[in-house]
Design a protein around this motif. Structure first.
Motif, PDB file in Angstrom:
ATOM      1  N   GLY A  89       0.948  -1.224   0.034  1.00 56.40           N
ATOM      2  CA  GLY A  89      -0.110   0.131  -0.057  1.00 56.40           C
ATOM      3  C   GLY A  89       0.861   1.278  -0.002  1.00 56.40           C
ATOM      4  N   THR A 136      -5.729  -1.072  -6.790  1.00 56.25           N
ATOM      5  CA  THR A 136      -5.871  -1.528  -5.433  1.00 56.25           C
ATOM      6  C   THR A 136      -6.051  -3.123  -5.560  1.00 56.25           C
ATOM      7  OG1 THR A 136      -8.434  -1.426  -5.799  1.00 56.25           O
ATOM      8  CG2 THR A 136      -7.206   0.651  -5.091  1.00 56.25           C
ATOM      9  N   LEU A 172      -4.242  -4.346  -2.379  1.00 55.86           N
ATOM     10  CA  LEU A 172      -4.318  -3.489  -1.108  1.00 55.86           C
ATOM     11  C   LEU A 172      -5.443  -4.057  -0.392  1.00 55.86           C
ATOM     12  CD1 LEU A 172      -3.631  -0.015  -2.551  1.00 55.86           C
ATOM     13  CD2 LEU A 172      -1.943  -1.778  -2.112  1.00 55.86           C
ATOM     14  N   SER A 212      -6.869   0.729  -0.038  1.00 57.96           N
ATOM     15  CA  SER A 212      -7.546   0.931  -0.893  1.00 57.96           C
ATOM     16  C   SER A 212      -8.490   2.351  -0.817  1.00 57.96           C
ATOM     17  CB  SER A 212      -8.449  -0.025  -1.315  1.00 57.96           C
ATOM     18  OG  SER A 212      -7.863  -1.190  -1.715  1.00 57.96           O
ATOM     19  N   GLU A 238     -15.706   0.218  -6.173  1.00 61.04           N
ATOM     20  CA  GLU A 238     -14.554   1.327  -6.502  1.00 61.04           C
ATOM     21  C   GLU A 238     -14.814   2.440  -7.429  1.00 61.04           C
ATOM     22  OE1 GLU A 238     -11.115  -0.843  -3.959  1.00 61.04           O
ATOM     23  OE2 GLU A 238     -10.684  -0.039  -6.020  1.00 61.04           O
TER      24      GLU A 238
END
Length: 511
Positions: free
Chosen positions: A147, A171, A174, A179, A205
């Motif tokens: 990350g 992401t 992650l 994220s 997302e």
């Protein structure tokens, strides 16, 4: 000057025997976040490599206009000179160098031919503060998590005066917290006037962050959607991606659960790097024949460590506890012993540990059970080909043949090769660690169907996943793990995201 910072017109890209892009058009508005969606193999990454100069002008057909000017990038330096920076899914960082050195690699802060380290570290610190990464610039990249490495990549882009930032599956590796932080950062960059293009399979997302969306399918432009209309849904995006409505994300399945297949009792695992630290503490769980069991937990809860320690003690030290197979105690102190006892583990990192990417499909399928194809130390090539081709057909691995190089397959097809490898070992207990990570919705459905078929054949399956909806839609029973301890067990009929999350966070606030 138009509102579009980028226009790509009639982009066609051909590889030997494959037309990856065919007459693709893309428009991106200035100062927004534009998402590109499509199944694996739809041409998303190829299109971005054309834009960024990874595939130089002359190797494709079509035109690229940036800020209204026709651009002909010969390499990635040309595009970066205009302020176009791409961050690939496989991060381009040197693990042995410091954060500051990585940020300015190829863009060194120098005076009279010598690197000005005071200036380098000072400017790196400002960039780190800008992306919200609280690390010393001299920290080595290998000492920070994925990350944070993603944030270093963004800081590196900012150092290049980025105007159009392209992120390919940012992401995918992650956890939820990292994220969310990354998405907040992208919103901040948008507010600063930086345009972002994001490629992502995580439609939740995309829905949360995108101002507009372009959908590709089979190398062609399908449609562009404006999120401001309020009419865009995940189902609408999926329909564009797969060419049909996907009414149910999970195939219907009626379990036929039998006797106990594997029991793990009082399983404790210590960290190999932190003396005395228990990574898994006194864990107890069971798997039954024909049952799909989920294992939920936050990043660092010990899910993968538990799985790897059971699979031939691939992880950990000072491991204590007992394993029972079909009610009888077994030893699985090595990977060979685990395989001999019918236990398989499909790793979460298929590219690094699950596959030999420079080998073909047939060699990968046979890798864990070569003895089944060998006589007197010699592998029967014809039999190896036959077996691999049967798996290619039965698992719908999209490739011209089993001699295709595995590294050139899409993520979903690579995952099918991983599953084929372990199914060929005749394992009757399969531990699947993040089996759909980095895979599009269409390929996920196929993987779920394969898992269901394995359960119908009497296999006992443990699925580790960071996506709670996936566990709820796929599993018959779910365990929750928190700080190395099993904190809850829920039957499918009683499982909710809220209940599982309560178990996943249980004990984290205790001192």
């Amino acid at each position: 000057m138009t509102d579009d910072i980028l226009r790509m017109r009639g982009i066609t890209k051909t590889f030997p025997g494959v037309k990856a892009l065919q007459d693709v058009n893309l428009s991106v508005r200035r100062g927004g976040i534009h998402a590109i969606c499509g199944e694996n193999g739809a041409g998303k990454s190829t299109l971005m490599k054309v834009l960024s100069g990874v595939y130089p002008h002359g190797s494709y057909e079509g035109e690229i206009f940036f800020d209204g000017e026709l651009c002909r990038f010969g390499d990635i330096r040309d595009s970066e000179h205009r302020g176009i920076v791409i961050i690939h899914q496989e991060l381009a960082l040197c693990p042995q160098l410091s954060i500051a050195e990585n940020i300015f690699l190829g863009n060194e802060q120098s005076a009279r031919g010598l690197i000005d380290w005071n200036r380098t570290n000072a400017e790196a610190a400002e960039l780190l503060n800008r992306v919200g990464l609280h690390e010393n610039p001299v920290t080595t990249i290998s000492d920070i998590g994925v990350g944070k490495q993603q944030l270093v990549e963004i800081a590196k882009a900012l150092a290049k005066k980025v105007r159009l930032l392209i992120l390919d599956e940012p992401t995918a590796a992650l956890n939820d917290e990292d994220s969310a932080h990354l998405l907040d950062l992208l919103r901040g960059l948008r507010d600063e006037g930086i345009t972002c293009v994001i490629i992502s399979h995580k439609l939740n997302e995309v829905m949360a962050i995108a101002d507009s969306i372009s959908i590709l399918r089979d190398g062609r432009s399908i449609e562009s959607l404006d999120m401001a209309t309020g009419e865009v849904t995940e189902d609408r995006i999926i329909s564009g991606m797969v060419g049909r409505a996907l009414e149910n994300r999970f195939p219907p399945h009626e379990p036929n659960i039998g006797e106990e297949a594997l029991r793990i009792e009082n399983w404790t695992v210590h960290s190999p790097t932190q003396r005395g630290r228990e990574v898994v503490s006194n864990a107890n769980l069971t798997l039954r024949k024909g049952e799909i069991v989920g294992l939920a937990g936050l990043m660092g809860a010990g899910r993968t460590e538990l799985a790897m320690s059971v699979f031939g003690r691939s992880y950990g030290t000072d491991i204590t506890g007992k394993l029972y197979k079909n009610g009888k105690p077994i030893e699985a102190r090595t990977v060979r012993e685990a395989i001999r006892n019918g236990i398989a583990y499909a790793t979460e990192d298929r590219k690094r540990y699950g596959l030999n990417l420079i080998e073909d499909i047939k060699r990968n399928v046979s890798a864990a059970a070569l003895s089944k194809l060998a006589r007197r130390g010699w592998v029967n090539d014809n039999e190896e080909y036959r077996v691999a081709d049967e798996y290619r057909a039965s698992m719908n691995i999209k490739a011209p043949g089993v001699s295709s190089i595995t590294g050139k397959l899409s993520g979903g097809n690579q995952q099918k090769v991983v599953l084929a490898k372990w199914i060929f070992t005749d394992a009757d207990v399969l531990i699947l660690d993040e089996p759909t990570r980095g895979i599009d919705v269409g390929a996920k459905y196929e993987i779920y169907s394969i898992i269901n078929r394995l359960a119908d054949a009497g296999k006992a399956i443990l699925v580790i996943s960071s996506e709670l909806p996936e566990l709820l839609g796929l599993c018959d029973r779910i365990y929750a793990l928190s700080a190395g301890r099993i904190t809850g067990e829920v039957q499918r009929s009683e499982a909710t995201q809220e209940r599982i999350m309560q178990y996943m966070t249980k004990g984290l606030d205790e001192t």
